[in-house]
Design an enzyme around this catalytic site. Structure first.
Site, PDB file in Angstrom:
ATOM      1  N   GLN A  61      -8.990 -10.429   5.327  1.00 42.02           N
ATOM      2  CA  GLN A  61      -7.925  -9.477   5.632  1.00 42.02           C
ATOM      3  C   GLN A  61      -8.533  -8.255   6.321  1.00 42.02           C
ATOM      4  O   GLN A  61      -9.419  -7.600   5.768  1.00 42.02           O
ATOM      5  CB  GLN A  61      -7.185  -9.060   4.362  1.00 42.02           C
ATOM      6  CG  GLN A  61      -5.990  -8.167   4.651  1.00 42.02           C
ATOM      7  CD  GLN A  61      -5.220  -7.764   3.407  1.00 42.02           C
ATOM      8  OE1 GLN A  61      -4.925  -6.585   3.214  1.00 42.02           O
ATOM      9  NE2 GLN A  61      -4.892  -8.726   2.553  1.00 42.02           N
ATOM     10  N   ILE A  83      12.326  -3.602   5.693  1.00 40.30           N
ATOM     11  CA  ILE A  83      12.001  -4.955   5.245  1.00 40.30           C
ATOM     12  C   ILE A  83      12.729  -5.977   6.113  1.00 40.30           C
ATOM     13  O   ILE A  83      12.155  -6.985   6.541  1.00 40.30           O
ATOM     14  CB  ILE A  83      12.368  -5.132   3.752  1.00 40.30           C
ATOM     15  CG1 ILE A  83      11.462  -4.245   2.879  1.00 40.30           C
ATOM     16  CG2 ILE A  83      12.253  -6.588   3.323  1.00 40.30           C
ATOM     17  CD1 ILE A  83      11.889  -4.172   1.423  1.00 40.30           C
ATOM     18  N   SER A  95     -12.085  -9.062   2.487  1.00 39.50           N
ATOM     19  CA  SER A  95     -11.319  -8.100   3.268  1.00 39.50           C
ATOM     20  C   SER A  95     -12.261  -7.106   3.917  1.00 39.50           C
ATOM     21  O   SER A  95     -13.237  -6.675   3.286  1.00 39.50           O
ATOM     22  CB  SER A  95     -10.311  -7.375   2.363  1.00 39.50           C
ATOM     23  OG  SER A  95      -9.500  -6.491   3.109  1.00 39.50           O
ATOM     24  N   ASN A  96     -11.966  -6.776   5.154  1.00 35.81           N
ATOM     25  CA  ASN A  96     -12.799  -5.851   5.933  1.00 35.81           C
ATOM     26  C   ASN A  96     -14.210  -6.390   6.148  1.00 35.81           C
ATOM     27  O   ASN A  96     -15.164  -5.612   6.272  1.00 35.81           O
ATOM     28  CB  ASN A  96     -12.842  -4.470   5.256  1.00 35.81           C
ATOM     29  CG  ASN A  96     -11.475  -3.835   5.167  1.00 35.81           C
ATOM     30  OD1 ASN A  96     -10.850  -3.544   6.183  1.00 35.81           O
ATOM     31  ND2 ASN A  96     -10.987  -3.633   3.943  1.00 35.81           N
ATOM     32  N   SER A 111      -1.899  -3.263   8.183  1.00 40.57           N
ATOM     33  CA  SER A 111      -1.469  -2.285   9.198  1.00 40.57           C
ATOM     34  C   SER A 111      -1.129  -2.971  10.519  1.00 40.57           C
ATOM     35  O   SER A 111      -1.574  -2.532  11.582  1.00 40.57           O
ATOM     36  CB  SER A 111      -2.551  -1.218   9.411  1.00 40.57           C
ATOM     37  OG  SER A 111      -2.787  -0.481   8.239  1.00 40.57           O
ATOM     38  N   ASP A 168       1.556  -8.883  -1.153  1.00 39.65           N
ATOM     39  CA  ASP A 168       0.161  -8.437  -1.147  1.00 39.65           C
ATOM     40  C   ASP A 168       0.043  -7.085  -1.834  1.00 39.65           C
ATOM     41  O   ASP A 168       0.765  -6.136  -1.512  1.00 39.65           O
ATOM     42  CB  ASP A 168      -0.341  -8.317   0.294  1.00 39.65           C
ATOM     43  CG  ASP A 168      -1.796  -7.896   0.370  1.00 39.65           C
ATOM     44  OD1 ASP A 168      -2.659  -8.784   0.446  1.00 39.65           O
ATOM     45  OD2 ASP A 168      -2.063  -6.676   0.357  1.00 39.65           O
ATOM     46  N   THR A 219       9.276  -0.352   2.435  1.00 40.03           N
ATOM     47  CA  THR A 219       9.887  -0.054   1.142  1.00 40.03           C
ATOM     48  C   THR A 219      11.397  -0.210   1.174  1.00 40.03           C
ATOM     49  O   THR A 219      11.980  -0.866   0.335  1.00 40.03           O
ATOM     50  CB  THR A 219       9.511   1.364   0.665  1.00 40.03           C
ATOM     51  OG1 THR A 219       9.835   2.307   1.698  1.00 40.03           O
ATOM     52  CG2 THR A 219       8.021   1.453   0.362  1.00 40.03           C
ATOM     53  N   TRP A 238       0.843  -1.195   0.000  1.00 41.46           N
ATOM     54  CA  TRP A 238       0.000   0.000   0.000  1.00 41.46           C
ATOM     55  C   TRP A 238       0.878   1.246   0.000  1.00 41.46           C
ATOM     56  O   TRP A 238       1.857   1.340   0.738  1.00 41.46           O
ATOM     57  CB  TRP A 238      -0.915  -0.029   1.222  1.00 41.46           C
ATOM     58  CG  TRP A 238      -1.753   1.193   1.396  1.00 41.46           C
ATOM     59  CD1 TRP A 238      -2.800   1.587   0.615  1.00 41.46           C
ATOM     60  CD2 TRP A 238      -1.638   2.176   2.433  1.00 41.46           C
ATOM     61  NE1 TRP A 238      -3.336   2.761   1.087  1.00 41.46           N
ATOM     62  CE2 TRP A 238      -2.645   3.145   2.207  1.00 41.46           C
ATOM     63  CE3 TRP A 238      -0.774   2.331   3.529  1.00 41.46           C
ATOM     64  CZ2 TRP A 238      -2.811   4.252   3.035  1.00 41.46           C
ATOM     65  CZ3 TRP A 238      -0.946   3.430   4.352  1.00 41.46           C
ATOM     66  CH2 TRP A 238      -1.954   4.379   4.103  1.00 41.46           C
ATOM     67  N   TYR A 267      -4.153   0.037  -5.336  1.00 45.86           N
ATOM     68  CA  TYR A 267      -2.820   0.552  -5.007  1.00 45.86           C
ATOM     69  C   TYR A 267      -2.092   1.086  -6.231  1.00 45.86           C
ATOM     70  O   TYR A 267      -1.066   1.752  -6.099  1.00 45.86           O
ATOM     71  CB  TYR A 267      -1.960  -0.543  -4.363  1.00 45.86           C
ATOM     72  CG  TYR A 267      -2.484  -1.119  -3.085  1.00 45.86           C
ATOM     73  CD1 TYR A 267      -3.569  -0.572  -2.405  1.00 45.86           C
ATOM     74  CD2 TYR A 267      -1.895  -2.260  -2.533  1.00 45.86           C
ATOM     75  CE1 TYR A 267      -4.046  -1.122  -1.226  1.00 45.86           C
ATOM     76  CE2 TYR A 267      -2.359  -2.821  -1.355  1.00 45.86           C
ATOM     77  CZ  TYR A 267      -3.446  -2.255  -0.718  1.00 45.86           C
ATOM     78  OH  TYR A 267      -3.913  -2.816   0.452  1.00 45.86           O
TER      79      TYR A 267
END
Length: 280
Positions: free
Chosen positions: A167, A243, A145-146, A194, A52, A238, A28, A57
């Site tokens: 998710q 990472i 998701s959600n 998150s 993912d 990133t 994201w 995105y």
């Protein structure tokens, strides 16, 4: 935790019972094409095997380039994307899922999610298209998701394919006990987005104390806590350092007292809370 599982986690390959790696890379806001592709390549060559993304995105092409650039066979990568809320009418699902596969440069998507149960989402219409994609082999697994438990129940009643995963936002400041309990009852995997609460975990004293005990970061502790709960995490990162820091969480074993300390945090913080969210 069994010895074999501990060894797999140390090697970065520990999957859930369904075969999904328990630590993934979220993408994201990773919209710079070169940076996104480099992040994917870095993560995969570090040992990550779960990536993912989502139509929303706007980085599927760069994600595909990163996967292609990494010295990792495609069949070893668990790749997930999501259908945007504006594309959830049946014909749009079918068309845009193929477009996603083309952008990602793959023949098969390992997990395709309904991004939210809102927008153009209609359970019967939307999920019939997911069943068709599953039957034709374009997708290996159907995800949501959600979704609140009632939405999962509805989806399970409609789909011929199994609901593989839900998710949701989940972290020590939003433990989502009701979602975890329902998904366990439904045999549905829980995937956390998150999982470090967009940085809020760094300001939690309990996590700071545990991190100091393990000589690691609060973020790594939050990820290890989720794994102890059987939850797959997909933290966004990133740069190589972030990472790698998230990767380090795989080597952290929290004891029961530490897990209980995190469970007892008296603070709730939801980072993603649109007015039309299904829980509002």
């Amino acid at each position: 935790m069994a010895t074999d599982d501990a060894e797999e986690i140390a090697a970065g390959t520990c999957p859930t019972a369904s075969g999904m790696p328990m630590l993934g890379l979220g993408t994201w806001q990773n919209t710079d094409p070169d940076q996104c592709a480099e992040s994917i390549e870095t993560a995969l060559e570090m040992g990550y095997r779960h990536i993912d993304t989502a139509q929303a995105y706007d980085n599927e092409e760069a994600v595909g380039e990163g996967i292609a650039a990494a010295d990792v066979p495609r069949e070893d990568v668990f790749l997930a994307t999501k259908v945007s809320t504006s594309n959830l009418a049946s014909e749009d699902v079918l068309e845009t899922a193929h477009e996603s596969a083309d952008r990602l440069g793959v023949e098969t998507i390992d997990l395709l999610y309904v991004h939210w149960p809102k927008g153009s989402y209609d359970a019967e219409d939307t999920l019939s298209a997911f069943d068709e994609l599953y039957d034709k082999g374009l997708i290996e697994n159907v995800g949501v998701s959600n979704f609140e438990p009632r939405h999962i129940e509805e989806a399970m009643d409609i789909l011929d394919a199994p609901v593989f995963a839900n998710q949701v936002e989940l972290h020590p400041l939003l433990p989502q006990e009701h979602i975890r309990e329902a998904c366990e009852n439904y045999d549905v995997e829980v995937v956390a987005y998150s999982p470090i609460a967009r940085g809020e975990v760094f300001d939690v004293e309990e996590l700071r104390e545990i991190a100091a005990n393990h000589d690691t970061s609060e973020a790594a502790v939050a990820l290890a806590w989720a794994r102890e709960k059987g939850v797959t995490t997909i933290p966004k990162a990133t740069g190589r350092d972030h990472i790698a820091d998230n990767w380090e969480s795989l080597s952290i074993d929290l004891d029961s007292d530490e897990v209980n300390m995190i469970d007892s945090i008296d603070r709730i913080n939801r980072e993603v809370d649109p007015d039309d969210a299904p829980w509002n």
